[in-house]
Design a protein around this motif. Sequence first.
Motif, short mmCIF file in Angstrom:
data_model
loop_
_atom_site.label_atom_id
_atom_site.label_comp_id
_atom_site.label_asym_id
_atom_site.label_seq_id
_atom_site.Cartn_x
_atom_site.Cartn_y
_atom_site.Cartn_z
N LEU A 3 50.47 48.50 43.91
CA LEU A 3 51.71 48.51 43.16
C LEU A 3 51.61 49.26 41.84
N ASN A 4 50.49 49.93 41.61
CA ASN A 4 50.29 50.66 40.37
C ASN A 4 51.23 51.86 40.32
N GLU A 5 51.97 51.98 39.24
CA GLU A 5 52.89 53.10 39.08
C GLU A 5 52.10 54.33 38.65
N ASN A 6 52.53 55.49 39.13
CA ASN A 6 51.89 56.72 38.73
C ASN A 6 52.32 57.05 37.31
N SER A 7 51.35 57.25 36.46
CA SER A 7 51.69 57.64 35.10
C SER A 7 51.84 59.15 35.03
N SER A 8 52.43 59.64 33.96
CA SER A 8 52.66 61.07 33.83
C SER A 8 51.37 61.83 33.57
N ALA A 9 50.28 61.12 33.27
CA ALA A 9 49.01 61.79 32.99
C ALA A 9 48.23 62.09 34.26
N SER B 89 30.65 21.63 50.90
CA SER B 89 31.77 22.31 51.57
C SER B 89 32.94 22.52 50.60
N PHE B 90 33.14 21.57 49.66
CA PHE B 90 34.19 21.74 48.67
C PHE B 90 33.92 22.96 47.78
N VAL B 91 32.68 23.09 47.31
CA VAL B 91 32.32 24.22 46.47
C VAL B 91 32.42 25.52 47.26
N ASN B 92 31.99 25.53 48.52
CA ASN B 92 32.10 26.72 49.36
C ASN B 92 33.56 27.11 49.56
N ASN B 93 34.42 26.14 49.80
CA ASN B 93 35.85 26.43 49.97
C ASN B 93 36.46 26.99 48.69
N ILE B 94 36.10 26.41 47.54
CA ILE B 94 36.61 26.91 46.27
C ILE B 94 36.14 28.34 46.04
N ALA B 95 34.89 28.65 46.36
CA ALA B 95 34.37 30.00 46.18
C ALA B 95 35.08 30.98 47.10
N ARG B 96 35.30 30.60 48.34
CA ARG B 96 36.00 31.48 49.29
C ARG B 96 37.44 31.76 48.84
N VAL B 97 38.13 30.72 48.42
CA VAL B 97 39.51 30.89 47.97
C VAL B 97 39.55 31.76 46.72
N SER B 98 38.61 31.57 45.81
CA SER B 98 38.57 32.38 44.60
C SER B 98 38.33 33.85 44.93
N ILE B 99 37.43 34.13 45.86
CA ILE B 99 37.16 35.51 46.26
C ILE B 99 38.38 36.12 46.92
N LEU B 100 39.05 35.37 47.79
CA LEU B 100 40.25 35.89 48.44
C LEU B 100 41.37 36.16 47.44
N ILE B 101 41.53 35.28 46.47
CA ILE B 101 42.55 35.50 45.44
C ILE B 101 42.21 36.75 44.63
N GLY B 102 40.93 36.93 44.30
CA GLY B 102 40.51 38.10 43.55
C GLY B 102 40.74 39.38 44.33
N ILE B 103 40.40 39.38 45.60
CA ILE B 103 40.62 40.56 46.45
C ILE B 103 42.11 40.86 46.56
N GLY B 104 42.90 39.81 46.73
CA GLY B 104 44.35 39.99 46.82
C GLY B 104 44.94 40.54 45.52
N ALA B 105 44.46 40.05 44.39
CA ALA B 105 44.98 40.53 43.10
C ALA B 105 44.61 41.99 42.86
N VAL B 106 43.38 42.35 43.15
CA VAL B 106 42.95 43.74 42.97
C VAL B 106 43.70 44.66 43.93
N SER B 107 43.86 44.23 45.17
CA SER B 107 44.60 45.04 46.14
C SER B 107 46.05 45.22 45.72
#
Length: 65
Positions: free
Chosen positions: A28-34, A5-23
Amino acid sequence: MDRRSFVNNIARVSILIGIGAVSGKLLLNENSSANCDFQFVCSKCKKLTACSLPEATRYKEVFNK
């Protein structure tokens, strides 16, 4: 809490952090002039004079003679 359960919780939290970071990066990505705001409709673009995209330079060469 056992090891499984500890490993499952760590995996779930890691996936949620990754999804949050990518989102956050995508939101918040600024539009570049290109980037083109009008999908290469150069005749109606207000940024045509300063645009450096290849399509805009071709449009300026053909229509601004």
